[in-house]
Design an enzyme around this catalytic site. Structure first.
Site, mmCIF file in Angstrom:
data_model
loop_
_atom_site.group_PDB
_atom_site.id
_atom_site.type_symbol
_atom_site.label_atom_id
_atom_site.label_comp_id
_atom_site.label_asym_id
_atom_site.label_seq_id
_atom_site.Cartn_x
_atom_site.Cartn_y
_atom_site.Cartn_z
ATOM 1 N N ASP A 80 26.433 -19.018 27.685
ATOM 2 C CA ASP A 80 26.154 -17.695 27.130
ATOM 3 C C ASP A 80 25.277 -16.852 28.061
ATOM 4 O O ASP A 80 25.425 -15.632 28.126
ATOM 5 C CB ASP A 80 25.468 -17.836 25.765
ATOM 6 C CG ASP A 80 26.448 -18.223 24.665
ATOM 7 O OD1 ASP A 80 27.659 -18.280 24.939
ATOM 8 O OD2 ASP A 80 25.991 -18.479 23.533
ATOM 9 N N ASN A 154 21.262 -9.371 23.695
ATOM 10 C CA ASN A 154 20.659 -10.237 22.693
ATOM 11 C C ASN A 154 19.475 -9.588 21.995
ATOM 12 O O ASN A 154 19.487 -9.383 20.789
ATOM 13 C CB ASN A 154 20.194 -11.547 23.333
ATOM 14 C CG ASN A 154 21.166 -12.691 23.137
ATOM 15 O OD1 ASN A 154 22.193 -12.538 22.480
ATOM 16 N ND2 ASN A 154 20.859 -13.822 23.714
ATOM 17 N N THR A 195 21.292 -15.069 16.604
ATOM 18 C CA THR A 195 21.406 -16.533 16.625
ATOM 19 C C THR A 195 20.648 -17.132 17.807
ATOM 20 O O THR A 195 20.832 -18.305 18.130
ATOM 21 C CB THR A 195 22.882 -16.956 16.697
ATOM 22 O OG1 THR A 195 23.532 -16.253 17.752
ATOM 23 C CG2 THR A 195 23.592 -16.657 15.380
ATOM 24 N N ALA A 196 19.801 -16.327 18.460
ATOM 25 C CA ALA A 196 19.031 -16.807 19.606
ATOM 26 C C ALA A 196 17.545 -16.906 19.218
ATOM 27 O O ALA A 196 17.195 -17.570 18.251
ATOM 28 C CB ALA A 196 19.265 -15.888 20.802
ATOM 29 N N TYR A 197 16.673 -16.224 19.953
ATOM 30 C CA TYR A 197 15.232 -16.312 19.717
ATOM 31 C C TYR A 197 14.874 -15.880 18.295
ATOM 32 O O TYR A 197 14.025 -16.487 17.638
ATOM 33 C CB TYR A 197 14.515 -15.438 20.749
ATOM 34 C CG TYR A 197 13.024 -15.582 20.828
ATOM 35 C CD1 TYR A 197 12.327 -16.546 20.105
ATOM 36 C CD2 TYR A 197 12.278 -14.747 21.658
ATOM 37 C CE1 TYR A 197 10.950 -16.664 20.192
ATOM 38 C CE2 TYR A 197 10.900 -14.855 21.763
ATOM 39 C CZ TYR A 197 10.244 -15.814 21.020
ATOM 40 O OH TYR A 197 8.882 -15.931 21.117
ATOM 41 N N LEU A 199 16.452 -16.219 15.567
ATOM 42 C CA LEU A 199 16.724 -17.289 14.598
ATOM 43 C C LEU A 199 15.611 -18.327 14.619
ATOM 44 O O LEU A 199 15.140 -18.776 13.567
ATOM 45 C CB LEU A 199 18.071 -17.939 14.914
ATOM 46 C CG LEU A 199 18.514 -19.080 13.987
ATOM 47 C CD1 LEU A 199 18.730 -18.563 12.573
ATOM 48 C CD2 LEU A 199 19.791 -19.728 14.520
ATOM 49 N N SER A 200 15.159 -18.695 15.824
ATOM 50 C CA SER A 200 14.105 -19.710 15.918
ATOM 51 C C SER A 200 12.776 -19.197 15.376
ATOM 52 O O SER A 200 11.913 -19.977 14.985
ATOM 53 C CB SER A 200 13.939 -20.165 17.373
ATOM 54 O OG SER A 200 13.421 -19.124 18.177
ATOM 55 N N ALA A 219 5.108 -15.303 14.619
ATOM 56 C CA ALA A 219 3.842 -15.846 14.114
ATOM 57 C C ALA A 219 2.886 -14.735 13.679
ATOM 58 O O ALA A 219 1.791 -14.587 14.236
ATOM 59 C CB ALA A 219 3.190 -16.740 15.178
#
Length: 298
Positions: A80, A154, A195-197, A199-200, A219
């Site tokens: 990707d 993204n 679905t990258a950073y 999502l986490s 955070a």
């Protein structure tokens, strides 16, 4: 029967040169795909850095602009990250892109390298699904002057410094004040980047057909600061209020040392990246395989 695509550009994982056995495998993969394209009746060109790093000099080598101007299809072999990089450069030309994944299934490079011929042959002859992904256009303003300008597929991320505490960020949407957020940072993600950073960091996944962005705090100091989905017709502004060594990244294109008062403006770009998928492709199939939703349970 002649293929629908006559002039195909082959793009490999050129961002990080490889050596030894891995380099030889990459070269063999690309050489095999190039020969397959020739056998299908296509004229093949290689992206310039791909040609340099693989030594495949028997084909025309083109920079990204040349590919956009001369080719009618881009075939990206890698992951990707490779697709994101070339996709940003070629979006202005409207060139369709197909992704062949050399490793694990990717979200946008979705054809496995093994038996790629089975999927690719009908696509070259016009049997495919088309999927458009808008780009984000981000600018950094300092004292009203643009000091950085970039496209992202993204996400746009504002981060605190590696050794410093939280940053305070003023967030506006279409000129309307939303909140001052104290957090480790803030992510503005497209559906592709959801679905990258994002999502986490706890953000939701957005289906590619949704014309929206997700705004995700990293955070946050106040737990009521939650992810929010916004229309991609809005302009988002993030101003650095306090905190040391803040930085911004645009699909990992970094700008270090943002200053207090710097404003990051994000809006939808005028360009879309055109992805082609095999007939029967489903975004949910990709999610299920990539996120292993079909594992677990009885």
């Amino acid at each position: 029967m002649k293929p629908c695509f006559q002039h195909v550009a082959l793009v490999g994982k050129y961002q990080s040169p490889v050596s030894g056995a891995m380099a030889e495998n990459v070269r063999k993969d690309l050489e095999g795909i190039a020969q397959f394209l020739v056998d299908q009746g296509c004229t093949v060109a290689l992206e310039a850095q791909t040609a340099i790093h693989t030594g495949l000099t028997q084909y025309q080598a083109l920079e990204a602009d040349g590919i956009g101007e001369q080719c009618d299809l881009g075939l990206v072999v890698g992951g990707d990250g490779t697709m994101l990089s070339i996709g940003r450069q070629l979006a202005r030309y409207g060139l369709p892109l197909i992704g062949i994944n050399q490793g694990r299934l990717g979200f946008v490079t979705d054809i496995p390298l093994i038996n790629y011929e089975t999927k690719l042959t009908p696509m070259l002859h016009g049997h495919f699904e088309e999927d458009h992904r808008p780009l984000m256009h981000a600018r950094v303003l300092r004292d009203g002057v643009c000091v950085f300008d970039a496209f992202a597929m993204n996400d746009v991320v504002v981060n605190r410094g590696a050794t410093s505490g939280m940053v305070e960020l003023r967030v506006e949407v279409d000129g309307h004040f939303v909140a001052n957020q104290r957090a480790d940072g803030l992510i503005i993600a497209s559906p592709t980047g959801s679905t990258a950073y994002a999502l986490s960091a706890g953000g939701p996944m957005l289906h590619p057909s949704i014309p929206g962005w997700v705004l995700v705090p990293i955070a946050p100091h106040t737990l009521s600061n939650r992810p929010i989905v916004l229309a991609d017709t809005t302009e988002i502004a993030i101003e650095i209020v306090s905190g040391r060594d803040a930085s911004a990244s645009f699909d990992m294109q970094s700008l270090a040392s943002l200053l207090h008062g710097d404003r990051i403006l994000v809006r939808r770009a005028e360009y879309c990246v055109r992805f082609l998928h095999p007939c029967g492709w489903s975004y949910f199939d990709t999610l299920r395989k990539k996120l292993r939703w079909n594992e677990g349970g009885s």
